[in-house]
Write a protein that holds these residues in place. Structure first.
Motif, PDB file in Angstrom:
ATOM      1  N   PHE A   1      57.071  40.144   8.809  1.00 31.55           N
ATOM      2  CA  PHE A   1      58.380  40.133   8.100  1.00 31.55           C
ATOM      3  C   PHE A   1      59.300  40.362   9.184  1.00 31.55           C
ATOM      4  O   PHE A   1      59.289  41.252  10.118  1.00 31.55           O
ATOM      5  CB  PHE A   1      58.261  41.337   7.250  1.00 31.55           C
ATOM      6  CG  PHE A   1      59.633  41.700   6.715  1.00 31.55           C
ATOM      7  CD1 PHE A   1      60.157  41.050   5.428  1.00 31.55           C
ATOM      8  CD2 PHE A   1      60.817  42.349   7.098  1.00 31.55           C
ATOM      9  CE1 PHE A   1      61.447  41.224   4.940  1.00 31.55           C
ATOM     10  CE2 PHE A   1      62.046  42.566   6.891  1.00 31.55           C
ATOM     11  CZ  PHE A   1      62.188  42.094   5.607  1.00 31.55           C
ATOM     12  N   LEU A   2      60.443  39.769   9.246  1.00 32.31           N
ATOM     13  CA  LEU A   2      61.670  39.888  10.260  1.00 32.31           C
ATOM     14  C   LEU A   2      62.756  39.811   9.479  1.00 32.31           C
ATOM     15  O   LEU A   2      63.220  39.005   8.605  1.00 32.31           O
ATOM     16  CB  LEU A   2      61.551  38.295  10.988  1.00 32.31           C
ATOM     17  CG  LEU A   2      60.183  38.019  11.575  1.00 32.31           C
ATOM     18  CD1 LEU A   2      59.126  36.973  10.803  1.00 32.31           C
ATOM     19  CD2 LEU A   2      60.458  37.077  13.106  1.00 32.31           C
ATOM     20  N   GLY A   3      63.525  41.079   9.942  1.00 33.31           N
ATOM     21  CA  GLY A   3      64.778  41.258   9.301  1.00 33.31           C
ATOM     22  C   GLY A   3      65.793  42.137  10.063  1.00 33.31           C
ATOM     23  O   GLY A   3      65.548  42.490  11.267  1.00 33.31           O
ATOM     24  N   THR A   4      66.851  42.347   9.366  1.00 28.68           N
ATOM     25  CA  THR A   4      67.856  43.489   9.843  1.00 28.68           C
ATOM     26  C   THR A   4      67.339  44.913   9.703  1.00 28.68           C
ATOM     27  O   THR A   4      66.424  45.149   9.085  1.00 28.68           O
ATOM     28  CB  THR A   4      68.908  43.139   8.952  1.00 28.68           C
ATOM     29  OG1 THR A   4      68.720  43.271   7.498  1.00 28.68           O
ATOM     30  CG2 THR A   4      69.874  41.923   9.121  1.00 28.68           C
ATOM     31  N   LYS A   5      67.974  45.713  10.623  1.00 30.44           N
ATOM     32  CA  LYS A   5      67.580  47.060  10.904  1.00 30.44           C
ATOM     33  C   LYS A   5      67.742  47.579   9.522  1.00 30.44           C
ATOM     34  O   LYS A   5      68.889  47.617   8.802  1.00 30.44           O
ATOM     35  CB  LYS A   5      68.432  47.546  12.028  1.00 30.44           C
ATOM     36  CG  LYS A   5      67.660  48.922  12.500  1.00 30.44           C
ATOM     37  CD  LYS A   5      68.310  49.220  13.938  1.00 30.44           C
ATOM     38  CE  LYS A   5      67.305  50.285  14.485  1.00 30.44           C
ATOM     39  NZ  LYS A   5      67.738  50.533  15.875  1.00 30.44           N
ATOM     40  N   MET A   6      66.598  48.395   8.989  1.00 31.87           N
ATOM     41  CA  MET A   6      66.986  48.901   7.636  1.00 31.87           C
ATOM     42  C   MET A   6      67.643  49.872   7.073  1.00 31.87           C
ATOM     43  O   MET A   6      68.600  50.017   6.029  1.00 31.87           O
ATOM     44  CB  MET A   6      65.389  49.147   7.039  1.00 31.87           C
ATOM     45  CG  MET A   6      64.567  48.084   7.035  1.00 31.87           C
ATOM     46  SD  MET A   6      64.746  46.870   5.696  1.00 31.87           S
ATOM     47  CE  MET A   6      64.692  45.361   6.996  1.00 31.87           C
ATOM     48  N   PRO A   7      68.023  50.821   7.994  1.00 30.03           N
ATOM     49  CA  PRO A   7      68.954  52.058   7.691  1.00 30.03           C
ATOM     50  C   PRO A   7      70.406  51.552   7.257  1.00 30.03           C
ATOM     51  O   PRO A   7      71.075  52.157   6.525  1.00 30.03           O
ATOM     52  CB  PRO A   7      69.012  53.017   8.714  1.00 30.03           C
ATOM     53  CG  PRO A   7      67.670  52.518   9.589  1.00 30.03           C
ATOM     54  CD  PRO A   7      67.546  51.150   9.321  1.00 30.03           C
TER      55      PRO A   7
ATOM     56  N   SER B   1      64.345  37.981   6.258  1.00 25.70           N
ATOM     57  CA  SER B   1      65.269  38.775   5.335  1.00 25.70           C
ATOM     58  C   SER B   1      66.503  37.926   5.135  1.00 25.70           C
ATOM     59  O   SER B   1      67.298  38.176   4.049  1.00 25.70           O
ATOM     60  CB  SER B   1      65.656  40.101   5.774  1.00 25.70           C
ATOM     61  OG  SER B   1      66.558  40.065   7.277  1.00 25.70           O
ATOM     62  N   ASN B   2      66.745  36.883   5.813  1.00 25.45           N
ATOM     63  CA  ASN B   2      68.036  36.005   5.314  1.00 25.45           C
ATOM     64  C   ASN B   2      67.551  34.505   6.142  1.00 25.45           C
ATOM     65  O   ASN B   2      66.706  34.306   6.971  1.00 25.45           O
ATOM     66  CB  ASN B   2      69.200  36.482   6.069  1.00 25.45           C
ATOM     67  CG  ASN B   2      69.206  36.541   7.455  1.00 25.45           C
ATOM     68  OD1 ASN B   2      69.397  35.644   8.258  1.00 25.45           O
ATOM     69  ND2 ASN B   2      69.508  37.720   7.992  1.00 25.45           N
ATOM     70  N   ASP B   3      68.302  33.767   5.419  1.00 27.44           N
ATOM     71  CA  ASP B   3      68.234  32.230   5.861  1.00 27.44           C
ATOM     72  C   ASP B   3      68.586  32.013   7.336  1.00 27.44           C
ATOM     73  O   ASP B   3      67.976  30.847   7.804  1.00 27.44           O
ATOM     74  CB  ASP B   3      69.048  31.319   4.917  1.00 27.44           C
ATOM     75  CG  ASP B   3      68.516  31.310   3.609  1.00 27.44           C
ATOM     76  OD1 ASP B   3      67.224  31.489   3.444  1.00 27.44           O
ATOM     77  OD2 ASP B   3      69.150  30.981   2.541  1.00 27.44           O
TER      78      ASP B   3
END
Length: 340
Positions: A188-194, A252-254
């Motif tokens: 999974f690759l994405g933006t920082k969750m907090p 997490s996004n395109d």
């Protein structure tokens, strides 16, 4: 506190909560006059806890509202929120209402400041992204006495009305599709969750879907900043160097997904045979890629349209406030998930 949820707070409410006169409250909030530090602190604390916002409309207009709709979003640096704003603007064109936009950069303290400033001009309504807000921001909206429509997300308790999708369910459905296609070692690759609560909920739904199939994420990586193609390339290269046996990457996004796809094609990686890929949002950019990235349409334009209708008093159900509109995103398998 006002008993009528549609009645905005007044100086009297702050006066009663702080135990000083309305004149003293007015002096403190206008930063004028001789007021002791202790009294000033007491008044400011009471105003913040109540969610009181001063009225900047002067004189004869003080009891009225302006024909503005406050629209508050976290970012304009990617391709997601412009579609939402377009849906809002087009829907409000014939209503006499004018949207005014504010950006928070995913920062709660910035959201408070933008909300405070916009509410001080007594808009007709507020459209704001997300369900997670600071206590001060929630208090301001709960006591604004106007329609509040939270958008993009329905996984939580809204202040008034809400229009969006279940990001948890979106992640869960993507996991089911990936597992059904035969992939087993997934990153999974994405933006920082907090800061990005919706991305966090998608990841939680995604992990639940994997767990139901007896699987778990093999690797994950997070970033801050804009969702750029270069960031997707960089993250993908790093993850595949670290975990070369992965057979699927969920972004997490395109935007970062598109960067990852371009990197894979440049490296000669067989997509989707050797490595499957998927993003989220269904942005138009994907139509120009060498291969169509698998994604899920987040119903952005429709969310904007429906939210604007609620603020304009054009609810399709006839309800006034307290409406929940949950839309269903569509999964597009594209060319990056193999068919079985």
């Amino acid at each position: 506190m006002p008993t009528d949820p549609r009645r905005p707070l007044t100086l009297r409410d702050v006066s009663e909560a702080s135990g000083v006169s309305e004149m003293t409250v007015s002096r403190v909030l206008r930063n004028r006059g001789d007021v002791s530090d202790a009294t000033r602190e007491r008044v400011l604390a009471a105003a913040k806890s109540l969610g009181y916002v001063p009225n900047k409309i002067a004189g004869a207009l003080a009891s009225q509202r302006v024909n503005l709709v406050a629209v508050i979003v976290p970012s304009l640096s990617n391709l997601v929120f412009p579609d939402v704003l377009t849906g809002i603007s087009r829907t409000l064109e014939d209503t006499g209402l004018q949207p005014v936009f504010g950006v928070t950069n995913y920062r709660p303290e910035r959201e408070e400041a933008v909300l405070y400033e916009m509410l001080s001009w007594r808009p007709t309504g507020v459209i704001i992204a997300g369900l997670e807000h600071s206590e001060a921001a929630r208090a301001m909206m709960m006591n604004a006495g106007i329609p509040i429509v939270e958008i993009m997300d329905v996984d939580g308790e809204p202040i008034d009305s809400v229009v969006g999708i279940s990001h948890f369910r979106a992640g869960h459905e993507m996991a089911k599709a990936i597992v059904a296609a035969g992939y087993r070692r997934i990153g999974f690759l994405g933006t920082k969750m907090p800061l990005d609560h919706r991305a966090r909920k998608r990841m939680e739904g995604f992990e639940r879907g994997l767990a139901e199939a007896g699987l778990k994420l093999q690797d994950r990586e997070f970033y801050e900043g804009g969702s750029a193609l270069a960031k997707g390339r960089e993250m993908t290269a790093g993850m595949m160097a670290r975990s070369p046996d992965l057979d699927f990457l969920y972004y997490s996004n395109d935007m970062i997904g598109a960067g990852g796809l371009l990197w894979c094609l440049e490296q000669g990686i067989d997509v989707p045979g050797r490595l499957g890929l998927a993003g989220f949002n269904g942005v138009d950019l994907l139509e120009g890629l060498p291969r169509r990235l698998a994604t899920m349409d987040a119903c952005r334009h429709e969310i904007g349209r429906r939210a604007a209708k609620l603020v304009a008093g054009q609810s399709e159900t006839g309800l006034v406030g307290g409406e929940r509109v949950e839309l269903t995103p569509t999964l597009d398998m594209g060319d990056t998930i193999r068919r079985r």
